[in-house]
Scaffold this motif. Structure first.
Motif, PDB file in Angstrom:
ATOM      1  N   TYR A  40       0.806  -1.227   0.000  1.00 16.53           N
ATOM      2  CA  TYR A  40       0.000   0.000   0.000  1.00 16.53           C
ATOM      3  C   TYR A  40       0.836   1.273   0.000  1.00 16.53           C
ATOM      4  CZ  TYR A  40      -3.246   3.622   1.508  1.00 16.53           C
ATOM      5  OH  TYR A  40      -3.998   4.772   1.577  1.00 16.53           O
ATOM      6  N   ASN A  41       0.469   2.184  -0.872  1.00 19.32           N
ATOM      7  CA  ASN A  41       0.675   3.613  -0.658  1.00 19.32           C
ATOM      8  C   ASN A  41      -0.517   4.320  -1.280  1.00 19.32           C
ATOM      9  OD1 ASN A  41       1.247   4.508  -3.410  1.00 19.32           O
ATOM     10  ND2 ASN A  41       3.282   3.601  -3.175  1.00 19.32           N
ATOM     11  N   HIS A  42      -0.737   5.572  -0.901  1.00 18.83           N
ATOM     12  CA  HIS A  42      -1.987   6.242  -1.259  1.00 18.83           C
ATOM     13  C   HIS A  42      -2.156   6.393  -2.766  1.00 18.83           C
ATOM     14  CE1 HIS A  42      -5.522   8.675  -0.639  1.00 18.83           C
ATOM     15  NE2 HIS A  42      -4.993   9.675  -1.327  1.00 18.83           N
ATOM     16  N   ASP A  43      -1.082   6.805  -3.447  1.00 13.52           N
ATOM     17  CA  ASP A  43      -1.155   6.976  -4.906  1.00 13.52           C
ATOM     18  C   ASP A  43      -1.458   5.650  -5.595  1.00 13.52           C
ATOM     19  OD1 ASP A  43      -0.401   8.466  -7.529  1.00 13.52           O
ATOM     20  OD2 ASP A  43       0.903   6.713  -7.525  1.00 13.52           O
ATOM     21  N   ARG A  44      -0.796   4.599  -5.171  1.00 16.44           N
ATOM     22  CA  ARG A  44      -0.990   3.273  -5.774  1.00 16.44           C
ATOM     23  C   ARG A  44      -2.429   2.787  -5.568  1.00 16.44           C
ATOM     24  NH1 ARG A  44       3.615  -0.162  -3.807  1.00 16.44           N
ATOM     25  NH2 ARG A  44       4.797   0.815  -5.498  1.00 16.44           N
ATOM     26  N   TYR A  45      -2.969   3.016  -4.384  1.00 22.33           N
ATOM     27  CA  TYR A  45      -4.332   2.573  -4.102  1.00 22.33           C
ATOM     28  C   TYR A  45      -5.351   3.350  -4.934  1.00 22.33           C
ATOM     29  CZ  TYR A  45      -8.470   1.124  -1.473  1.00 22.33           C
ATOM     30  OH  TYR A  45      -9.694   0.620  -1.114  1.00 22.33           O
ATOM     31  N   SER A  46      -5.108   4.631  -5.128  1.00 22.25           N
ATOM     32  CA  SER A  46      -6.016   5.444  -5.966  1.00 22.25           C
ATOM     33  C   SER A  46      -6.067   4.888  -7.385  1.00 22.25           C
ATOM     34  CB  SER A  46      -5.547   6.905  -5.983  1.00 22.25           C
ATOM     35  OG  SER A  46      -5.601   7.470  -4.694  1.00 22.25           O
ATOM     36  N   LYS A  47      -4.903   4.535  -7.927  1.00 22.07           N
ATOM     37  CA  LYS A  47      -4.852   3.952  -9.271  1.00 22.07           C
ATOM     38  C   LYS A  47      -5.528   2.588  -9.303  1.00 22.07           C
ATOM     39  CE  LYS A  47      -0.460   6.149 -10.566  1.00 22.07           C
ATOM     40  NZ  LYS A  47       0.981   5.908 -10.839  1.00 22.07           N
ATOM     41  N   LEU A  48      -5.265   1.776  -8.279  1.00 19.39           N
ATOM     42  CA  LEU A  48      -5.817   0.422  -8.237  1.00 19.39           C
ATOM     43  C   LEU A  48      -7.340   0.446  -8.223  1.00 19.39           C
ATOM     44  CD1 LEU A  48      -5.306  -2.634  -7.982  1.00 19.39           C
ATOM     45  CD2 LEU A  48      -5.255  -2.331  -5.494  1.00 19.39           C
ATOM     46  N   LYS A  49      -7.931   1.328  -7.454  1.00 21.87           N
ATOM     47  CA  LYS A  49      -9.397   1.402  -7.388  1.00 21.87           C
ATOM     48  C   LYS A  49     -10.005   1.755  -8.748  1.00 21.87           C
ATOM     49  CE  LYS A  49      -9.647   4.283  -3.911  1.00 21.87           C
ATOM     50  NZ  LYS A  49     -10.244   5.161  -2.870  1.00 21.87           N
ATOM     51  N   LEU A  50      -9.395   2.693  -9.456  1.00 22.53           N
ATOM     52  CA  LEU A  50      -9.889   3.064 -10.789  1.00 22.53           C
ATOM     53  C   LEU A  50      -9.815   1.877 -11.749  1.00 22.53           C
ATOM     54  CD1 LEU A  50      -8.222   6.584 -11.205  1.00 22.53           C
ATOM     55  CD2 LEU A  50     -10.664   6.126 -10.905  1.00 22.53           C
ATOM     56  N   ILE A  51      -8.713   1.152 -11.689  1.00 24.34           N
ATOM     57  CA  ILE A  51      -8.516   0.019 -12.588  1.00 24.34           C
ATOM     58  C   ILE A  51      -9.487  -1.118 -12.258  1.00 24.34           C
ATOM     59  CG2 ILE A  51      -6.877  -1.780 -13.290  1.00 24.34           C
ATOM     60  CD1 ILE A  51      -4.672   0.388 -12.900  1.00 24.34           C
ATOM     61  N   LEU A  52      -9.669  -1.419 -10.977  1.00 26.62           N
ATOM     62  CA  LEU A  52     -10.586  -2.490 -10.589  1.00 26.62           C
ATOM     63  C   LEU A  52     -12.021  -2.172 -10.995  1.00 26.62           C
ATOM     64  CD1 LEU A  52      -9.296  -3.500  -7.022  1.00 26.62           C
ATOM     65  CD2 LEU A  52      -8.792  -4.557  -9.234  1.00 26.62           C
ATOM     66  N   THR A  53     -12.404  -0.919 -10.870  1.00 27.84           N
ATOM     67  CA  THR A  53     -13.746  -0.510 -11.290  1.00 27.84           C
ATOM     68  C   THR A  53     -13.951  -0.767 -12.775  1.00 27.84           C
ATOM     69  OG1 THR A  53     -13.901   1.187  -9.569  1.00 27.84           O
ATOM     70  CG2 THR A  53     -15.338   1.452 -11.490  1.00 27.84           C
ATOM     71  N   LYS A  54     -12.940  -0.436 -13.572  1.00 29.92           N
ATOM     72  CA  LYS A  54     -13.026  -0.638 -15.017  1.00 29.92           C
ATOM     73  C   LYS A  54     -13.046  -2.132 -15.362  1.00 29.92           C
ATOM     74  CE  LYS A  54     -13.105   1.509 -19.044  1.00 29.92           C
ATOM     75  NZ  LYS A  54     -14.093   2.548 -19.388  1.00 29.92           N
ATOM     76  N   LEU A  55     -12.248  -2.924 -14.661  1.00 33.10           N
ATOM     77  CA  LEU A  55     -12.239  -4.375 -14.888  1.00 33.10           C
ATOM     78  C   LEU A  55     -13.621  -4.967 -14.610  1.00 33.10           C
ATOM     79  CD1 LEU A  55      -8.838  -5.333 -13.175  1.00 33.10           C
ATOM     80  CD2 LEU A  55      -9.308  -5.350 -15.638  1.00 33.10           C
ATOM     81  N   GLU A  56     -14.225  -4.554 -13.510  1.00 38.70           N
ATOM     82  CA  GLU A  56     -15.533  -5.087 -13.135  1.00 38.70           C
ATOM     83  C   GLU A  56     -16.606  -4.686 -14.143  1.00 38.70           C
ATOM     84  OE1 GLU A  56     -15.964  -3.519  -9.222  1.00 38.70           O
ATOM     85  OE2 GLU A  56     -14.543  -4.945  -8.319  1.00 38.70           O
TER      86      GLU A  56
END
Length: 204
Positions: A72-88
């Motif tokens: 975890y770091n904040h920037d990485r988590y922000s990117k991960l959430k956007l990507i997971l939303t798009k995958l779903e």
């Protein structure tokens, strides 16, 4: 006398911003780094990271579209959430292991950062489980540390395995003549074409 004939070499797989090393360069005969910006800044040799042979020997047929392992770091988590939303939204399957310590989780909650428990793990992944997750993935997601420009270990391991690399690291473009099986993502501008490329990728 023996030491006077020794050649001293320093190799950095962290950037100077992460692990300050530039003041130690003068003590070495040869200094190399995986980070292109540091190499240019300090006039040292660029040497990308490496991988173990086991990453060339994946035998499992992928069981989901994309896998991700990171801390975890904040920037990485922000990117991960956007990507997971798009995958779903595009019906792509994924498996992630996103590590954060209990202490850092509590600290981030106090600071007002919203971290979903469904995205994180409080335990680290063993090397064996990490390799298994990679081998079960059609594509591997790489979210770089914004303080570094070099290609990550995850990148090198993914390329060795023949899996599709999906990365947010713009430095990958520097090696585009040698590296073909990758997608460079902008988390804020992920296209349906990006998603289809992941879905249709065949690593065999």
């Amino acid at each position: 006398r023996m030491l006077s004939q020794t050649k001293w070499v320093m190799y950095q797989w962290d950037s100077d911003l992460v692990c300050n090393f530039h003041d130690k360069i003068k003590y070495f005969d040869c200094v190399k780094s995986f980070d292109p910006v540091d190499c240019q800044k300090f006039k040292i040799e660029l040497l990308p990271l490496f991988y173990l042979n086991k990453y060339e020997e994946f035998s499992l047929i992928p069981s989901f579209d994309i896998g991700y392992v990171g801390s975890y770091n904040h920037d990485r988590y922000s990117k991960l959430k956007l990507i997971l939303t798009k995958l779903e939204k595009n019906g792509l399957s994924y498996r992630i292991h996103f590590y954060i310590s209990v202490f850092d989780y509590i600290k981030n909650k106090i600071l007002g950062h919203n971290i979903s428990l469904k995205h994180i793990s409080f335990s680290k992944l063993s090397r064996e489980d990490y390799v298994r997750l990679m081998s079960q993935s059609k594509a591997i997601l790489d979210l770089e540390n914004i303080k570094q420009t070099g290609l990550t270990m995850r990148t090198i391991e993914t390329l060795a395995s023949g899996r599709l690399l999906v990365t947010t690291n713009p430095s990958i473009s520097m090696f585009s003549e040698k590296i073909k099986n990758y997608i460079l993502l902008d988390p804020n501008l992920i296209t349906n074409s990006d998603m289809m490329s992941i879905k249709s990728y065949n690593s065999h």
